[in-house]
Design a protein around this motif. Structure first.
Motif, PDB file in Angstrom:
ATOM      1  N   ASP A   5     -28.434  -9.626  27.348  1.00  0.00           N
ATOM      2  CA  ASP A   5     -27.861  -9.019  28.552  1.00  0.00           C
ATOM      3  C   ASP A   5     -26.358  -9.249  28.616  1.00  0.00           C
ATOM      4  O   ASP A   5     -25.861 -10.278  28.159  1.00  0.00           O
ATOM      5  N   GLU A  15     -26.412   3.978  30.166  1.00  0.00           N
ATOM      6  CA  GLU A  15     -26.486   2.621  29.631  1.00  0.00           C
ATOM      7  C   GLU A  15     -25.712   1.610  30.486  1.00  0.00           C
ATOM      8  O   GLU A  15     -25.587   0.445  30.111  1.00  0.00           O
ATOM      9  N   LEU A  16     -25.188   2.069  31.627  1.00  0.00           N
ATOM     10  CA  LEU A  16     -24.443   1.186  32.527  1.00  0.00           C
ATOM     11  C   LEU A  16     -25.194   1.011  33.839  1.00  0.00           C
ATOM     12  O   LEU A  16     -25.915   1.900  34.279  1.00  0.00           O
ATOM     13  N   GLN A  17     -24.994  -0.133  34.440  1.00  0.00           N
ATOM     14  CA  GLN A  17     -25.490  -0.392  35.783  1.00  0.00           C
ATOM     15  C   GLN A  17     -24.268  -0.549  36.670  1.00  0.00           C
ATOM     16  O   GLN A  17     -23.406  -1.384  36.387  1.00  0.00           O
ATOM     17  N   GLY A  18     -24.175   0.240  37.728  1.00  0.00           N
ATOM     18  CA  GLY A  18     -22.988   0.232  38.560  1.00  0.00           C
ATOM     19  C   GLY A  18     -21.993   1.251  38.042  1.00  0.00           C
ATOM     20  O   GLY A  18     -22.286   2.028  37.140  1.00  0.00           O
ATOM     21  N   THR A  19     -20.799   1.217  38.610  1.00  0.00           N
ATOM     22  CA  THR A  19     -19.772   2.207  38.302  1.00  0.00           C
ATOM     23  C   THR A  19     -18.534   1.533  37.736  1.00  0.00           C
ATOM     24  O   THR A  19     -18.080   0.514  38.269  1.00  0.00           O
ATOM     25  N   VAL A  70     -20.039  -4.493  36.219  1.00  0.00           N
ATOM     26  CA  VAL A  70     -20.740  -3.368  35.600  1.00  0.00           C
ATOM     27  C   VAL A  70     -21.722  -3.948  34.583  1.00  0.00           C
ATOM     28  O   VAL A  70     -21.329  -4.692  33.687  1.00  0.00           O
ATOM     29  N   GLY A  71     -23.001  -3.603  34.726  1.00  0.00           N
ATOM     30  CA  GLY A  71     -24.016  -4.063  33.793  1.00  0.00           C
ATOM     31  C   GLY A  71     -24.084  -3.166  32.569  1.00  0.00           C
ATOM     32  O   GLY A  71     -23.800  -1.971  32.632  1.00  0.00           O
ATOM     33  N   TYR A  72     -24.479  -3.758  31.443  1.00  0.00           N
ATOM     34  CA  TYR A  72     -24.617  -3.027  30.181  1.00  0.00           C
ATOM     35  C   TYR A  72     -26.067  -3.119  29.722  1.00  0.00           C
ATOM     36  O   TYR A  72     -26.610  -4.220  29.562  1.00  0.00           O
ATOM     37  N   LYS A  73     -26.713  -1.968  29.496  1.00  0.00           N
ATOM     38  CA  LYS A  73     -28.110  -1.928  29.063  1.00  0.00           C
ATOM     39  C   LYS A  73     -28.254  -1.514  27.597  1.00  0.00           C
ATOM     40  O   LYS A  73     -29.373  -1.427  27.098  1.00  0.00           O
TER      41      LYS A  73
END
Length: 134
Positions: free
Chosen positions: A39, A74-78, A93-96
């Motif tokens: 993560d 593939e991102l969480q948030g902006t 910003v999250g990375y998936k």
């Protein structure tokens, strides 16, 4: 061990400096010390923003040389566009995705004196723990 110190680490991608121009961050290896972090979060932290727009883009790479923008899916948030109203804020910003390397870049426009900000990558949930902090 199941604690934050053993399962999380942070690496700088964009140094905290006064910026008036666009810049590329340093690539962060998700396979640090053989840990294979599953993560990742990109954390942008601001100081005083005087003027301009500072658009942050999260990028990924397999080889730490050829980077491309991460697809929105593939991102969480902006990804933030930092402006004068964003003094002393933090954006996450999250990375998936699954690429090995991550970095943040900034495209600055309309700046005279710009602003102070930087970005870090927080890596979590290693396949092999504990994490060695360096």
């Amino acid at each position: 061990m199941r604690d934050a110190y053993s399962n999380v680490t942070v690496r700088e991608t964009l140094a905290i400096v006064a910026r008036t121009a666009s810049a590329n961050g340093t690539g962060v290896d998700r396979y640090l010390s053989g840990a294979a972090f599953q993560d990742a979060l990109v954390i942008v932290h601001t100081g005083t923003i005087t003027d301009g727009t500072h658009a942050i883009d999260v990028q990924e790479s397999d080889d730490n040389t050829n980077f491309t923008s991460v697809a929105a899916a593939e991102l969480q948030g902006t990804e933030p566009s930092i402006v004068a109203a964003d003094d002393n804020k933090m954006f996450v910003v999250g990375y998936k995705g699954t690429k090995r390397y991550l970095r943040a870049i900034v495209t600055a426009s309309g700046t005279t004196s710009g602003g102070i900000y930087g970005a870090s990558v927080l890596l979590a949930n290693p396949r092999n723990a504990p994490v060695v902090h360096v």
